[in-house]
Design a protein around this motif. Sequence first.
Motif, mmCIF file in Angstrom:
data_model
loop_
_atom_site.group_PDB
_atom_site.id
_atom_site.type_symbol
_atom_site.label_atom_id
_atom_site.label_comp_id
_atom_site.label_asym_id
_atom_site.label_seq_id
_atom_site.Cartn_x
_atom_site.Cartn_y
_atom_site.Cartn_z
ATOM 1 N N PRO A 1 0.840 -1.205 0.000
ATOM 2 C CA PRO A 1 0.000 0.000 0.000
ATOM 3 C C PRO A 1 0.874 1.254 0.000
ATOM 4 O O PRO A 1 1.935 1.265 0.631
ATOM 5 C CB PRO A 1 -0.801 -0.100 1.310
ATOM 6 N N ASN A 2 0.448 2.281 -0.691
ATOM 7 C CA ASN A 2 1.248 3.505 -0.755
ATOM 8 C C ASN A 2 0.348 4.738 -0.821
ATOM 9 O O ASN A 2 -0.792 4.658 -1.224
ATOM 10 C CB ASN A 2 2.151 3.472 -1.996
ATOM 11 N N GLY A 3 0.894 5.884 -0.428
ATOM 12 C CA GLY A 3 0.091 7.103 -0.354
ATOM 13 C C GLY A 3 -0.881 6.940 0.803
ATOM 14 O O GLY A 3 -0.555 6.360 1.840
ATOM 15 N N LEU B 1 2.066 5.254 -14.679
ATOM 16 C CA LEU B 1 2.648 5.063 -13.346
ATOM 17 C C LEU B 1 1.567 5.037 -12.262
ATOM 18 O O LEU B 1 0.443 5.491 -12.465
ATOM 19 C CB LEU B 1 3.631 6.207 -13.047
ATOM 20 N N GLY B 2 1.980 4.548 -11.083
ATOM 21 C CA GLY B 2 1.072 4.307 -9.969
ATOM 22 C C GLY B 2 0.224 5.492 -9.543
ATOM 23 O O GLY B 2 -0.934 5.313 -9.158
ATOM 24 N N TYR B 3 0.768 6.685 -9.610
ATOM 25 C CA TYR B 3 -0.014 7.814 -9.068
ATOM 26 C C TYR B 3 -1.244 8.140 -9.911
ATOM 27 O O TYR B 3 -2.149 8.837 -9.443
ATOM 28 C CB TYR B 3 0.862 9.061 -8.833
ATOM 29 N N LYS B 4 -1.277 7.615 -11.185
ATOM 30 C CA LYS B 4 -2.465 7.834 -12.000
ATOM 31 C C LYS B 4 -3.647 6.973 -11.537
ATOM 32 O O LYS B 4 -4.781 7.226 -11.920
ATOM 33 C CB LYS B 4 -2.180 7.494 -13.474
ATOM 34 N N ASP C 1 3.945 0.098 -11.221
ATOM 35 C CA ASP C 1 5.235 0.774 -11.063
ATOM 36 C C ASP C 1 5.016 2.119 -10.400
ATOM 37 O O ASP C 1 4.364 2.998 -10.962
ATOM 38 C CB ASP C 1 5.885 1.012 -12.430
ATOM 39 N N CYS C 2 5.565 2.281 -9.204
ATOM 40 C CA CYS C 2 5.467 3.573 -8.519
ATOM 41 C C CYS C 2 6.643 4.436 -8.919
ATOM 42 O O CYS C 2 7.753 3.941 -9.111
ATOM 43 C CB CYS C 2 5.443 3.387 -7.001
ATOM 44 N N VAL C 3 6.402 5.725 -9.008
ATOM 45 C CA VAL C 3 7.418 6.694 -9.383
ATOM 46 C C VAL C 3 8.570 6.689 -8.358
ATOM 47 O O VAL C 3 9.684 7.091 -8.664
ATOM 48 C CB VAL C 3 6.766 8.096 -9.517
ATOM 49 N N GLU C 4 8.291 6.163 -7.157
ATOM 50 C CA GLU C 4 9.347 6.092 -6.130
ATOM 51 C C GLU C 4 10.359 4.983 -6.408
ATOM 52 O O GLU C 4 11.350 4.859 -5.694
ATOM 53 C CB GLU C 4 8.720 5.846 -4.746
HETATM 54 MO MO LIG Z 1 3.307 6.022 -6.469
#
Ligand SMILES: [Mo]
Length: 259
Positions: A75-77, A220-223, A129-132
């Motif tokens: 989990p992220n964000g 990417l993941g944030y989308k 794929d996360c930008v991190e």
């Molecule tokens: Mo992300």
Amino acid sequence: MRLRIDRRRFLTGAAVASTTALGGCFDPLVANGSQVRGFLEKANDLTYRVQRLILGADTLAPEFAASEIRQPMRPNGTTDPQDDDYRALVTANFDTYRLTIDGAVSKPTSVSLAELRNMPARTQITRHDCVEGWSCIAKWTGTPLGPLLDAAGPSASARYAVFSCFDTLENGFTGPIRYYESIDLHDARHPQTILAYGMNDQPLPVANGAPLRVRVERQLGYKMAKYISRITLAESLDGFGEGGGGYWEDRGYEWFAGI
Ligand SMILES: [Mo]
Ligand SMILES: Nc1nc2c(c(=O)[nH]1)N[C@H]1C(S)=C(S)[C@@H](COP(=O)(O)O)O[C@H]1N2
């Protein structure tokens, strides 16, 4: 006969020549100040339009076998929204949840989770794929977004689907700032773009965006907005957040985050 031999010789010769050219291509041509280097640098700034051309509208993201899911989905964000309206949904086990579809459509609508689960479903095992700099392979189940939006009757000028989310990330001068994201209608109608309510054969957990999150597999993941409350069709991204098309885009990230 003779002709064929000549042709083979010609082809062999051409193949050798092109291998040599390729093998020696990079060092001399990318040397400082060369025209080719300038060209490559410009290519780095590929615009959304050019990326779209290269990707093609319908290219599929790679899908994987179940045996390739070797880790839990990290989990992220936001992982546990504290917003009152969201807490009420959790308490009600999401039975009271309704996804609103509005904006540039002829038939604004809202659908329950049970209704979404009764719509045609798609399951896909993909890599996030996360930008991190980390990636996870997971199995997602949901309903394709395109048909759902099309049923609401998008106006001819609608270009974007904007996702509003329940989770507040910070308190701005004008009030709480909630996560939001947007994609264009090409990506919304892509066959792998789904509104996911299931993950790894379980109901989507709160940590990963329950009750509904979008999968946009070529970006990417944030989308991939989690905790979606509303999808608004729009002609322009002005008027949402700071106008960048997403919470992170308003803070400098690329709107088109193609992988
Ligand atoms: Mo992300
Ligand atoms: N609503 C909402 N959606 C979000 C985020 C967020 O903080 N809030 N984080 C994004 C980021 S940066 C990533 S990498 C993924 C993480 O999804 P996951 O928690 O399922 O790994 O969700 C994206 N969608």
